[in-house]
Enzyme design. Structure first.
Site, PDB file in Angstrom:
ATOM      1  N   ASP A   1       0.824  -1.209   0.000  1.00 49.09           N
ATOM      2  CA  ASP A   1       0.000   0.000   0.000  1.00 49.09           C
ATOM      3  C   ASP A   1       0.861   1.264   0.000  1.00 49.09           C
ATOM      4  OD1 ASP A   1      -2.403  -1.297  -0.133  1.00 49.09           O
ATOM      5  OD2 ASP A   1      -2.812  -1.199   2.022  1.00 49.09           O
ATOM      6  N   GLY A   2       2.024   1.210   0.642  1.00 49.48           N
ATOM      7  CA  GLY A   2       2.920   2.366   0.633  1.00 49.48           C
ATOM      8  C   GLY A   2       3.391   2.700  -0.774  1.00 49.48           C
TER       9      GLY A   2
ATOM     10  N   ASN B   1      -4.521   8.701   1.690  1.00 47.05           N
ATOM     11  CA  ASN B   1      -4.855   8.032   2.954  1.00 47.05           C
ATOM     12  C   ASN B   1      -5.219   9.018   4.062  1.00 47.05           C
ATOM     13  OD1 ASN B   1      -4.880   5.292   2.611  1.00 47.05           O
ATOM     14  ND2 ASN B   1      -3.019   4.886   3.749  1.00 47.05           N
ATOM     15  N   ASP B   2      -4.237   9.808   4.477  1.00 48.66           N
ATOM     16  CA  ASP B   2      -4.482  10.656   5.646  1.00 48.66           C
ATOM     17  C   ASP B   2      -3.493  11.800   5.767  1.00 48.66           C
ATOM     18  OD1 ASP B   2      -2.151   9.343   6.673  1.00 48.66           O
ATOM     19  OD2 ASP B   2      -3.422   7.747   7.448  1.00 48.66           O
TER      20      ASP B   2
ATOM     21  N   ALA C   1      -6.197   2.223   7.542  1.00 47.81           N
ATOM     22  CA  ALA C   1      -4.775   2.396   7.819  1.00 47.81           C
ATOM     23  C   ALA C   1      -4.581   2.905   9.251  1.00 47.81           C
ATOM     24  CB  ALA C   1      -4.169   3.339   6.778  1.00 47.81           C
ATOM     25  N   TYR C   2      -3.882   4.011   9.417  1.00 41.82           N
ATOM     26  CA  TYR C   2      -3.566   4.533  10.754  1.00 41.82           C
ATOM     27  C   TYR C   2      -4.843   4.841  11.543  1.00 41.82           C
ATOM     28  CZ  TYR C   2      -0.707   7.249  14.113  1.00 41.82           C
ATOM     29  OH  TYR C   2      -0.060   7.727  15.231  1.00 41.82           O
TER      30      TYR C   2
ATOM     31  N   LEU D   1      -7.664   3.341  11.571  1.00 41.57           N
ATOM     32  CA  LEU D   1      -8.217   2.113  12.150  1.00 41.57           C
ATOM     33  C   LEU D   1      -7.486   1.759  13.442  1.00 41.57           C
ATOM     34  CD1 LEU D   1     -10.178  -0.323  11.740  1.00 41.57           C
ATOM     35  CD2 LEU D   1      -8.271  -1.483  10.612  1.00 41.57           C
ATOM     36  N   SER D   2      -6.159   1.895  13.439  1.00 41.00           N
ATOM     37  CA  SER D   2      -5.372   1.608  14.640  1.00 41.00           C
ATOM     38  C   SER D   2      -5.698   2.569  15.770  1.00 41.00           C
ATOM     39  CB  SER D   2      -3.873   1.691  14.306  1.00 41.00           C
ATOM     40  OG  SER D   2      -3.518   0.752  13.314  1.00 41.00           O
TER      41      SER D   2
END
Length: 280
Positions: A69-70, A137-138, A178-179, A181-182
């Protein structure tokens, strides 16, 4: 049909996948291009044109990102203001944005018959002190030493909340797995249009993620002590300092990314296979 290859050879199986993909694309009569930096590495293994991406991007129909994904996030920045479709080949771990696993490469032959769905993914943008950020993503604000900071968030000029936390994540639906969700955020279908706010380690028993309309104009400011340093990044890159009295503006981007989905159910299959397996 012109296809550009964007590989990450640090990933396991990436080189083998790249050679196989180029050979498959040659079978379906594609013109295949790759950056000239790989000329020595690939010249004896495949039939491919070596070229700088920027010099031919107006003629490219598809770009194939090979890695995790990165790799896709890095590749997505190359597609701004183009109509190029992105194909993700997963040779990493989760691969939420990938439509093809490394052991099912023959499926990319469907590019020649256009037997696929296009998943349009919104992006977000951030602006602070004349610096512009784009993210698939973010956009993340975090304290460099994990210290508690004070944040004030407004949407369309109305106060949303004042928070104490180690940082804030502003996520797209694509970035919700990604982040965010964590940090306790929800899983959002990637084709929805909205902006998610998740706090990093909030000092509160009641802090919850928030979902904003994609039409929202969000403002963030902070109040820092002398020993605190806040940093902002977009998709883990383009770090910039967030100083006391600065204002970060978050809105939906003018750009989007078109991701090829050969199966029509890639997101839910990945969700079940790679996040739900502990309960199966």
């Amino acid at each position: 049909m012109n296809v550009y290859i964007y590989p990450n050879f640090q990933k396991e199986n990436a080189y083998k996948c790249t050679v196989s993909i180029i050979n498959i694309l040659n079978e379906i009569k594609c013109n295949v291009y790759i950056d000239s930096i790989y000329k020595i590495m690939l010249k004896e293994d495949v039939e491919v044109f070596f070229s700088d991406y920027n010099s031919i991007k107006n003629d490219i129909d598809y770009i194939i990102a090979i890695g995790g994904d990165g790799t896709i996030l890095q590749c997505s920045k190359m597609l701004l203001d183009t109509n190029i479709k992105l194909v993700g080949i997963n040779t990493g771990r989760l691969g939420f944005m990938s439509s093809v696993e490394h052991d099912e490469l023959e499926i990319i032959k469907k590019l020649s018959t256009k037997e696929y769905k296009v998943s349009k993914r919104m992006m977000i943008q951030g602006n602070i002190c004349n610096k512009h950020l784009e993210a698939l993503n973010d956009i993340v604000i975090y304290e460099s030493k994990s210290k508690m900071c004070e944040f004030t968030v407004k949407a369309d000029g109305i106060l949303v909340g004042k928070y104490r936390a180690n940082g804030i994540i502003f996520s797209t639906p694509t970035g919700s797995t990604a982040y965010a969700l964590s940090a306790g955020g929800p899983v959002i279908h990637p084709e929805l249009n909205c902006i998610e706010l998740s706090l990093i380690c909030p000092h509160s028993l009641f802090a919850r993620p928030l979902i904003f309309s994609d039409k929202s104009n969000i403002e963030v400011c902070t109040k820092l002590r002398d020993d605190q340093k806040l940093i902002i990044n977009a998709d883990g890159e383009n770090e910039t300092d967030f100083l006391d009295k600065d204002i970060l503006y978050i809105t939906k981007s003018n750009y989007s990314v078109n991701i090829v989905d050969f199966k029509g159910s890639t997101f839910f299959e990945t969700l079940n296979k790679k996040l739900m397996h502990p309960i199966k």
